[in-house]
Scaffold this active site. Structure first.
Site, PDB file in Angstrom:
ATOM      1  N   ASP A   9     -76.070 -42.393  82.770  1.00  0.00           N
ATOM      2  CA  ASP A   9     -75.968 -43.722  82.151  1.00  0.00           C
ATOM      3  C   ASP A   9     -75.001 -44.580  82.958  1.00  0.00           C
ATOM      4  O   ASP A   9     -73.877 -44.879  82.525  1.00  0.00           O
ATOM      5  CB  ASP A   9     -75.525 -43.583  80.683  1.00  0.00           C
ATOM      6  CG  ASP A   9     -76.615 -42.964  79.815  1.00  0.00           C
ATOM      7  OD1 ASP A   9     -77.812 -43.166  80.123  1.00  0.00           O
ATOM      8  OD2 ASP A   9     -76.283 -42.282  78.841  1.00  0.00           O
ATOM      9  N   LYS A  31     -80.869 -36.875  83.214  1.00  0.00           N
ATOM     10  CA  LYS A  31     -81.678 -37.868  82.498  1.00  0.00           C
ATOM     11  C   LYS A  31     -81.496 -39.237  83.149  1.00  0.00           C
ATOM     12  O   LYS A  31     -80.368 -39.688  83.356  1.00  0.00           O
ATOM     13  CB  LYS A  31     -81.234 -37.926  81.029  1.00  0.00           C
ATOM     14  CG  LYS A  31     -82.038 -38.900  80.188  1.00  0.00           C
ATOM     15  CD  LYS A  31     -81.760 -38.681  78.707  1.00  0.00           C
ATOM     16  CE  LYS A  31     -80.633 -39.515  78.178  1.00  0.00           C
ATOM     17  NZ  LYS A  31     -80.904 -40.968  78.138  1.00  0.00           N
ATOM     18  N   ASP A  58     -86.084 -41.072  80.394  1.00  0.00           N
ATOM     19  CA  ASP A  58     -85.925 -41.470  78.983  1.00  0.00           C
ATOM     20  C   ASP A  58     -86.209 -42.963  78.836  1.00  0.00           C
ATOM     21  O   ASP A  58     -85.299 -43.770  78.697  1.00  0.00           O
ATOM     22  CB  ASP A  58     -84.496 -41.128  78.538  1.00  0.00           C
ATOM     23  CG  ASP A  58     -84.292 -41.333  77.046  1.00  0.00           C
ATOM     24  OD1 ASP A  58     -85.289 -41.407  76.305  1.00  0.00           O
ATOM     25  OD2 ASP A  58     -83.109 -41.404  76.626  1.00  0.00           O
ATOM     26  N   LEU A  59     -87.501 -43.303  78.874  1.00  0.00           N
ATOM     27  CA  LEU A  59     -87.871 -44.723  78.779  1.00  0.00           C
ATOM     28  C   LEU A  59     -88.314 -45.109  77.373  1.00  0.00           C
ATOM     29  O   LEU A  59     -88.588 -46.275  77.108  1.00  0.00           O
ATOM     30  CB  LEU A  59     -88.986 -45.050  79.789  1.00  0.00           C
ATOM     31  CG  LEU A  59     -88.599 -44.853  81.257  1.00  0.00           C
ATOM     32  CD1 LEU A  59     -89.754 -45.292  82.157  1.00  0.00           C
ATOM     33  CD2 LEU A  59     -87.332 -45.630  81.611  1.00  0.00           C
ATOM     34  N   LYS A  60     -88.418 -44.130  76.502  1.00  0.00           N
ATOM     35  CA  LYS A  60     -88.771 -44.387  75.093  1.00  0.00           C
ATOM     36  C   LYS A  60     -89.930 -45.388  74.999  1.00  0.00           C
ATOM     37  O   LYS A  60     -89.825 -46.467  74.412  1.00  0.00           O
ATOM     38  CB  LYS A  60     -87.560 -44.889  74.314  1.00  0.00           C
ATOM     39  CG  LYS A  60     -86.419 -43.876  74.269  1.00  0.00           C
ATOM     40  CD  LYS A  60     -85.317 -44.310  73.338  1.00  0.00           C
ATOM     41  CE  LYS A  60     -84.207 -43.292  73.245  1.00  0.00           C
ATOM     42  NZ  LYS A  60     -83.408 -43.171  74.469  1.00  0.00           N
ATOM     43  N   HIS A  62     -93.162 -47.410  74.013  1.00  0.00           N
ATOM     44  CA  HIS A  62     -93.683 -47.836  72.708  1.00  0.00           C
ATOM     45  C   HIS A  62     -94.516 -49.088  72.967  1.00  0.00           C
ATOM     46  O   HIS A  62     -93.995 -50.199  73.052  1.00  0.00           O
ATOM     47  CB  HIS A  62     -92.508 -48.144  71.761  1.00  0.00           C
ATOM     48  CG  HIS A  62     -92.914 -48.355  70.338  1.00  0.00           C
ATOM     49  ND1 HIS A  62     -92.019 -48.242  69.292  1.00  0.00           N
ATOM     50  CD2 HIS A  62     -94.090 -48.644  69.777  1.00  0.00           C
ATOM     51  CE1 HIS A  62     -92.641 -48.479  68.144  1.00  0.00           C
ATOM     52  NE2 HIS A  62     -93.906 -48.736  68.412  1.00  0.00           N
ATOM     53  N   ASP A  63     -95.842 -48.904  73.140  1.00  0.00           N
ATOM     54  CA  ASP A  63     -96.717 -50.034  73.491  1.00  0.00           C
ATOM     55  C   ASP A  63     -98.133 -49.649  73.101  1.00  0.00           C
ATOM     56  O   ASP A  63     -98.337 -48.596  72.473  1.00  0.00           O
ATOM     57  CB  ASP A  63     -96.578 -50.333  75.007  1.00  0.00           C
ATOM     58  CG  ASP A  63     -96.842 -51.804  75.331  1.00  0.00           C
ATOM     59  OD1 ASP A  63     -97.765 -52.389  74.741  1.00  0.00           O
ATOM     60  OD2 ASP A  63     -96.137 -52.358  76.188  1.00  0.00           O
ATOM     61  N   ILE A  64     -99.108 -50.449  73.474  1.00  0.00           N
ATOM     62  CA  ILE A  64    -100.484 -50.098  73.125  1.00  0.00           C
ATOM     63  C   ILE A  64    -100.884 -48.841  73.912  1.00  0.00           C
ATOM     64  O   ILE A  64    -100.313 -48.563  74.988  1.00  0.00           O
ATOM     65  CB  ILE A  64    -101.459 -51.263  73.394  1.00  0.00           C
ATOM     66  CG1 ILE A  64    -101.433 -51.687  74.863  1.00  0.00           C
ATOM     67  CG2 ILE A  64    -101.141 -52.451  72.483  1.00  0.00           C
ATOM     68  CD1 ILE A  64    -102.521 -52.699  75.223  1.00  0.00           C
ATOM     69  N   PRO A  65    -101.838 -48.052  73.380  1.00  0.00           N
ATOM     70  CA  PRO A  65    -102.160 -46.755  73.995  1.00  0.00           C
ATOM     71  C   PRO A  65    -102.459 -46.814  75.495  1.00  0.00           C
ATOM     72  O   PRO A  65    -101.944 -45.992  76.262  1.00  0.00           O
ATOM     73  CB  PRO A  65    -103.376 -46.278  73.185  1.00  0.00           C
ATOM     74  CG  PRO A  65    -103.171 -46.896  71.827  1.00  0.00           C
ATOM     75  CD  PRO A  65    -102.563 -48.249  72.097  1.00  0.00           C
ATOM     76  N   THR A 114     -80.414 -41.126  67.162  1.00  0.00           N
ATOM     77  CA  THR A 114     -79.196 -40.503  66.630  1.00  0.00           C
ATOM     78  C   THR A 114     -78.125 -41.538  66.288  1.00  0.00           C
ATOM     79  O   THR A 114     -77.116 -41.207  65.680  1.00  0.00           O
ATOM     80  CB  THR A 114     -78.630 -39.473  67.630  1.00  0.00           C
ATOM     81  OG1 THR A 114     -78.735 -40.011  68.948  1.00  0.00           O
ATOM     82  CG2 THR A 114     -79.380 -38.180  67.562  1.00  0.00           C
ATOM     83  N   GLN A 186     -72.776 -43.334  68.292  1.00  0.00           N
ATOM     84  CA  GLN A 186     -73.670 -42.366  67.646  1.00  0.00           C
ATOM     85  C   GLN A 186     -73.259 -42.190  66.190  1.00  0.00           C
ATOM     86  O   GLN A 186     -72.068 -42.245  65.855  1.00  0.00           O
ATOM     87  CB  GLN A 186     -73.589 -41.003  68.362  1.00  0.00           C
ATOM     88  CG  GLN A 186     -73.988 -41.045  69.830  1.00  0.00           C
ATOM     89  CD  GLN A 186     -75.503 -41.082  70.034  1.00  0.00           C
ATOM     90  OE1 GLN A 186     -76.249 -41.466  69.141  1.00  0.00           O
ATOM     91  NE2 GLN A 186     -75.951 -40.708  71.214  1.00  0.00           N
ATOM     92  N   GLY A 206     -73.776 -36.718  77.180  1.00  0.00           N
ATOM     93  CA  GLY A 206     -73.376 -37.803  78.059  1.00  0.00           C
ATOM     94  C   GLY A 206     -71.883 -37.984  78.137  1.00  0.00           C
ATOM     95  O   GLY A 206     -71.182 -37.262  78.859  1.00  0.00           O
ATOM     96  N   ARG A 207     -71.380 -38.953  77.365  1.00  0.00           N
ATOM     97  CA  ARG A 207     -69.997 -39.384  77.540  1.00  0.00           C
ATOM     98  C   ARG A 207     -68.958 -38.278  77.390  1.00  0.00           C
ATOM     99  O   ARG A 207     -67.915 -38.349  78.038  1.00  0.00           O
ATOM    100  CB  ARG A 207     -69.712 -40.557  76.585  1.00  0.00           C
ATOM    101  CG  ARG A 207     -70.392 -41.837  77.061  1.00  0.00           C
ATOM    102  CD  ARG A 207     -70.506 -42.886  75.987  1.00  0.00           C
ATOM    103  NE  ARG A 207     -71.522 -42.567  75.007  1.00  0.00           N
ATOM    104  CZ  ARG A 207     -71.932 -43.395  74.039  1.00  0.00           C
ATOM    105  NH1 ARG A 207     -71.394 -44.591  73.945  1.00  0.00           N
ATOM    106  NH2 ARG A 207     -72.867 -43.036  73.202  1.00  0.00           N
TER     107      ARG A 207
HETATM  108  O1  C5P Z   1     -73.014 -40.417  75.706  1.00  0.00           O
HETATM  109  P1  C5P Z   1     -73.950 -39.736  74.755  1.00  0.00           P
HETATM  110  O2  C5P Z   1     -73.776 -38.223  74.736  1.00  0.00           O
HETATM  111  O3  C5P Z   1     -73.944 -40.350  73.386  1.00  0.00           O
HETATM  112  O4  C5P Z   1     -75.386 -40.007  75.412  1.00  0.00           O
HETATM  113  C1  C5P Z   1     -76.569 -39.718  74.739  1.00  0.00           C
HETATM  114  C2  C5P Z   1     -77.733 -40.060  75.618  1.00  0.00           C
HETATM  115  O5  C5P Z   1     -78.907 -39.658  74.918  1.00  0.00           O
HETATM  116  C3  C5P Z   1     -77.892 -41.552  75.919  1.00  0.00           C
HETATM  117  O6  C5P Z   1     -78.388 -41.620  77.258  1.00  0.00           O
HETATM  118  C4  C5P Z   1     -78.937 -42.035  74.950  1.00  0.00           C
HETATM  119  O7  C5P Z   1     -79.775 -43.031  75.481  1.00  0.00           O
HETATM  120  C5  C5P Z   1     -79.774 -40.761  74.731  1.00  0.00           C
HETATM  121  N1  C5P Z   1     -80.479 -40.679  73.461  1.00  0.00           N
HETATM  122  C6  C5P Z   1     -79.861 -40.743  72.229  1.00  0.00           C
HETATM  123  N2  C5P Z   1     -80.598 -40.667  71.063  1.00  0.00           N
HETATM  124  C7  C5P Z   1     -81.925 -40.516  71.118  1.00  0.00           C
HETATM  125  C8  C5P Z   1     -82.570 -40.426  72.374  1.00  0.00           C
HETATM  126  C9  C5P Z   1     -81.811 -40.507  73.536  1.00  0.00           C
HETATM  127  O8  C5P Z   1     -78.640 -40.838  72.168  1.00  0.00           O
HETATM  128  N3  C5P Z   1     -82.624 -40.391  69.995  1.00  0.00           N
END
Ligand code: C5P
Length: 235
Positions: A9, A31, A58-60, A62-65, A114, A186, A206-207
């Site tokens: 990130d 990721k 991780d582009l999540k 969400h669009d038309i099929p 989350t 979170q 992540g962090r």
């Molecule tokens: O820093 P942290 O541990 O909170 O990072 C979590 C990573 O997981 C981020 O890159 C965030 O985009 C990703 N993520 C998330 N919740 C989701 C899907 C992905 O936190 N449901």
């Protein structure tokens, strides 16, 4: 044994590769999310693949099929290993994506972010939400029935999803923090040990690692805590 995925990130490829180099052999799974992909595009994926790393894109989606299916086909060409799409995009979208993936990459349906609480969900969905767990299991069922191989959920829902849908459905859990660590943005956080005990297959951390004074040392601590835990139901 569950595996760790480190999210890159960061805003530039240089920053990303600096982090990858600082972690060395400690992990081989990264990721690439919205920030890095928007800044650097597929070069970020290619740089990781050149270093023999596995890639969670991780582009999540969400669009038309048809649009989602074409994006999945591009991700296949890039040899991405995991790719997210929103479960709320619906069954036709997920089926089209699964067909385009052709078993070359594992698609993950994002259930409920989350960062979301039940009151956030009530505002977005315009109805009462009694239990996030029930909503996650409901969406995970839709994901499985659409032919998508896994889900993203918080640690709190990982065990109920595995219980309801079986161990074949891959469960990826973000929102991981050391006990007493800062939750940042979170809402539903848990420790690495709890994630392993809940049966998660991949932990996105992540962090807690990337912003630690010594990321390599923080990752060692994560691995230690994971090794000291074990999935419920295993010998
Ligand atoms: O820093 P942290 O541990 O909170 O990072 C979590 C990573 O997981 C981020 O890159 C965030 O985009 C990703 N993520 C998330 N919740 C989701 C899907 C992905 O936190 N449901």
């Amino acid at each position: 044994m569950a595996q760790v995925i480190i999210p890159l990130d960061v805003p530039t490829l240089d920053d990303a590769m600096g982090l990858v180099d600082s972690l060395g052999e400690a992990t081989d799974f990264y990721k690439v999310g919205l920030e890095l992909f928007t800044a650097e595009g597929s070069a970020a994926v290619q740089a990781l693949k050149q270093r023999n790393k596995r890639v969670f894109l991780d582009l999540k989606l969400h669009d038309i099929p048809s649009t989602v299916a074409r994006a999945v086909a591009r991700a296949r060409v890039l040899e991405v290993d995991l790719l997210t799409l929103h479960a709320t995009g619906g069954r036709p979208m997920m089926e089209a994506a699964a067909q385009a993936a052709e078993n070359d990459l594992t698609l993950l349906g994002v259930t409920v972010l989350t960062s979301m609480t039940s009151s956030d969900m009530e505002h977005s969905w315009g109805r009462e939400v009694d239990s996030i767990e029930e909503e996650v299991v409901r969406l995970a069922t839709l994901v499985r029935d659409s032919g998508v191989g896994g889900v993203v959920a918080s640690v709190r829902e990982a065990a109920p999803v595995k219980r309801a849908l079986g161990s074949d459905l891959v469960v990826v859990t973000p929102g991981i923090r050391f006990a007493g660590g800062d939750a940042h943005d979170q809402a539903r956080v848990s420790t690495p040990g709890a994630a392993v005990a809940a049966g998660a297959d991949y932990l996105v951390i992540g962090r807690s690692v990337t912003q630690a004074p010594d990321p390599a040392e923080a990752l060692r601590r994560v691995h230690e805590e994971m090794a000291g835990s074990r999935a419920v139901g295993t010998a």
